[in-house]
Design a protein around this motif. Structure first.
Motif: not given
Length: 177
Positions: A47, A51, A54, A68, A79-81, A84-86, A89
């Motif tokens: 990711t 951040f 985590t 996520p 939460y992110a996948d 690393g994409k949020v 929010e």
């Protein structure tokens, strides 16, 4: 922190300031230089260290298997996948991992900003159980789960409806059957 396989072969050199120590699957949570992220030991996917924190990956569980993972950006959790994409929010004071039921426990600050109330969201970020409890447990396949408010325990269903009134001094986990 670094990682070796069962034969002692180095899979990932010791270059992380901190990393998951009890885990299942290929993903681990790692930290370096004040930033955190997730790293896949098999594919080398990451990711990125983007951040501030985590989720707690110290539990013996596979990361990303139920959706996520929790990430903190500033003082808020979202939460992110795996990329690393949020995807949800950051707007929570606390966040736990999604469970096999597709629900995650989140915490929000009370109006006065001091206390926390717990509720549940689904994988889209939709609130399923309003954050109004001091304690809420995961369903883990059961139809009911234990909740607590002001030191009294009861149980709710998956819609947040109180099925067992909060009148007990404690309550255990419910079986899936």
């Amino acid at each position: 922190t670094g990682y070796v396989d069962r034969t002692g072969q180095v899979v990932e050199p010791a270059k992380w300031e901190a990393g998951s120590t009890l885990f299942r699957g290929d993903w681990v949570a790692v930290r370096r230089g004040g930033k955190a992220g997730y790293f896949n030991l098999r594919t080398r996917a990451t990711t990125g260290l983007i951040f501030d924190e985590t989720g707690d990956a110290a539990y013996d569980r596979a990361l990303f298997i139920h959706g996520p993972e929790p990430v903190r950006i500033g003082d808020q959790w979202g939460y992110a996948d795996e990329a690393g994409k949020v995807v949800i929010e950051p707007r929570y004071a606390g966040a736990q991992a999604f469970d096999e039921d597709g629900l995650a426990i989140v915490k929000v600050r009370d109006k006065d900003g001091f206390g926390l109330s717990a509720g549940m969201i689904d994988r889209t970020g939709r609130i399923v159980v309003e954050p109004r409890y001091d304690i809420i447990r995961p369903f883990r396949g059961a139809a009911l789960t234990g909740v607590s408010k002001a030191g009294r325990f009861g149980a709710i269903d998956r819609t947040g409806l109180e099925i067992i009134p909060m009148r007990f001094g404690g309550i255990g986990n419910f079986a899936a059957n």
